[in-house]
Design a protein around this motif. Sequence first.
Motif, PDB file in Angstrom:
ATOM      1  N   THR A  20       0.839  -1.202   0.000  1.00  0.00           N
ATOM      2  CA  THR A  20       0.000   0.000   0.000  1.00  0.00           C
ATOM      3  C   THR A  20       0.869   1.246   0.000  1.00  0.00           C
ATOM      4  O   THR A  20       1.807   1.367   0.797  1.00  0.00           O
ATOM      5  CB  THR A  20      -0.919  -0.001   1.229  1.00  0.00           C
ATOM      6  N   TYR A  50     -15.051   1.547  -7.165  1.00  0.00           N
ATOM      7  CA  TYR A  50     -13.797   0.842  -7.375  1.00  0.00           C
ATOM      8  C   TYR A  50     -12.680   1.875  -7.523  1.00  0.00           C
ATOM      9  O   TYR A  50     -12.744   2.760  -8.371  1.00  0.00           O
ATOM     10  CB  TYR A  50     -13.862  -0.037  -8.623  1.00  0.00           C
ATOM     11  N   SER A  51     -11.649   1.744  -6.725  1.00  0.00           N
ATOM     12  CA  SER A  51     -10.547   2.699  -6.777  1.00  0.00           C
ATOM     13  C   SER A  51      -9.754   2.501  -8.061  1.00  0.00           C
ATOM     14  O   SER A  51      -9.310   1.378  -8.346  1.00  0.00           O
ATOM     15  CB  SER A  51      -9.638   2.518  -5.564  1.00  0.00           C
ATOM     16  N   PRO A  66      -6.867  -2.351  -6.103  1.00  0.00           N
ATOM     17  CA  PRO A  66      -7.279  -2.754  -4.760  1.00  0.00           C
ATOM     18  C   PRO A  66      -6.116  -2.731  -3.768  1.00  0.00           C
ATOM     19  O   PRO A  66      -5.068  -3.329  -4.017  1.00  0.00           O
ATOM     20  CB  PRO A  66      -7.805  -4.187  -4.977  1.00  0.00           C
ATOM     21  N   ASP A  67      -6.311  -2.020  -2.680  1.00  0.00           N
ATOM     22  CA  ASP A  67      -5.338  -1.950  -1.573  1.00  0.00           C
ATOM     23  C   ASP A  67      -3.978  -1.443  -2.030  1.00  0.00           C
ATOM     24  O   ASP A  67      -2.929  -1.849  -1.525  1.00  0.00           O
ATOM     25  CB  ASP A  67      -5.175  -3.331  -0.919  1.00  0.00           C
TER      26      ASP A  67
END
Length: 408
Positions: free
Chosen positions: A79, A109-110, A114-115
């Motif tokens: 991250t 949704y980024s 993800p993460d």
Amino acid sequence: MFLIRLSRHNPSSFTLLTRRLHDQTISSSRLRDLYNFQSPPPPLSSSASENPDFNQKNNNKKKPKPQYRPPSSLEGVKTVHSDLPFDFRFSYTESSSNVRPIGLREPKYSPFGPDRLDREWTGVCAPAVDPKVESVDGVEDPKLEEKRRKVREKIQGASLTEAERKFLVELCQRNKTKRQVNLGRDGLTHNMLNDIYNHWKHAEAVRVKCLGVPTLDMKNVIFHLEDKTFGQVVSKHCGTLVLYRGRNYDPKKRPKIPLMLWKPHEPVYPRLIKTTIDGLSIDETKAMRKKGLAVPALTKLAKNGYYGSLVPMVRDAFLVSELVRIDCLGLDRKDYKKIGAKLRDLVPCILVTFDKEQVVIWRGKNYKPPKDDDEYSSFIHRESSIDSDGDLSCSRGAQDSPGETTRT
């Protein structure tokens, strides 16, 4: 019968035959004792668990092969934490925190993956202050603007002299360098910040070429370039800018910029054109739209051209006419809708219709010509001479150049 007959004729031969048969049976029994196979007893669960040899044989068996899984770039990535004091958006110039969307076209949704980022994606932006924002309202914290100003002053240091500025502008000419960042219809995007910092590794300034819808408001483009990169625009000629990195800039201490892996879907905003114009009836609105499409076109916009002179042209046209039509034939529908939204805020005016790839605007009932604002007087003062020469050259060559705004 044969033995009975044999015994009757010759008893001695019968005794000999019986002896031979007895010897064969004895020999066959010995062979059976030597080579006889006895099956082992069936294995029991208790005995199998207590027998170590049995467990070892079972452990030596091959395990089933795992199912094939294609490699992915999303695995094994830590991250990322970024200290940049502003909200992350896909486009900084083509999105505004003042306009609140009414919905989202996709789940949250980024686009960073993800993460992969320690900021929560709200569907519009990744805010820098509150990581647990549940609303789609992208209002920025006012304290971040003050923090950005202090960081920019620290990096810029003392102001440039006129000789230093001219030297930087000369180094960024086309015949001197090929380092250039192209700013198109999406405006200043988030990943473009990383491209600018990569150019600043090897040069003090970089050339930024602006074309398309963002050139309608060059003040906004320059503001976000200086605000997000902490640099300084030292030259402006039509859509070509020279962005200086600063005296105290250290390439080894450049900020960490996480990259977006895809372009997120734009949220749903309110409609630009309503069924009836405010203050008019339905019949008056229909008559105005029909009249607006029949008005002679003020100008024809070329695809991916420079539209910096469009706002003053519309303001001048409103002095003699209440309706103005702009021919956008050949442009994408999203592009001339963005042009209409920018004209509504900059002129200001009222949007009438987008039919037939035309932008028809109305000045309103009580129209008053706006005064020239000095919101960005800092860069206007620095580039007054260059900007005036650039505007003159742009207006002179507007009719000949296919990539710029042309009058009809």
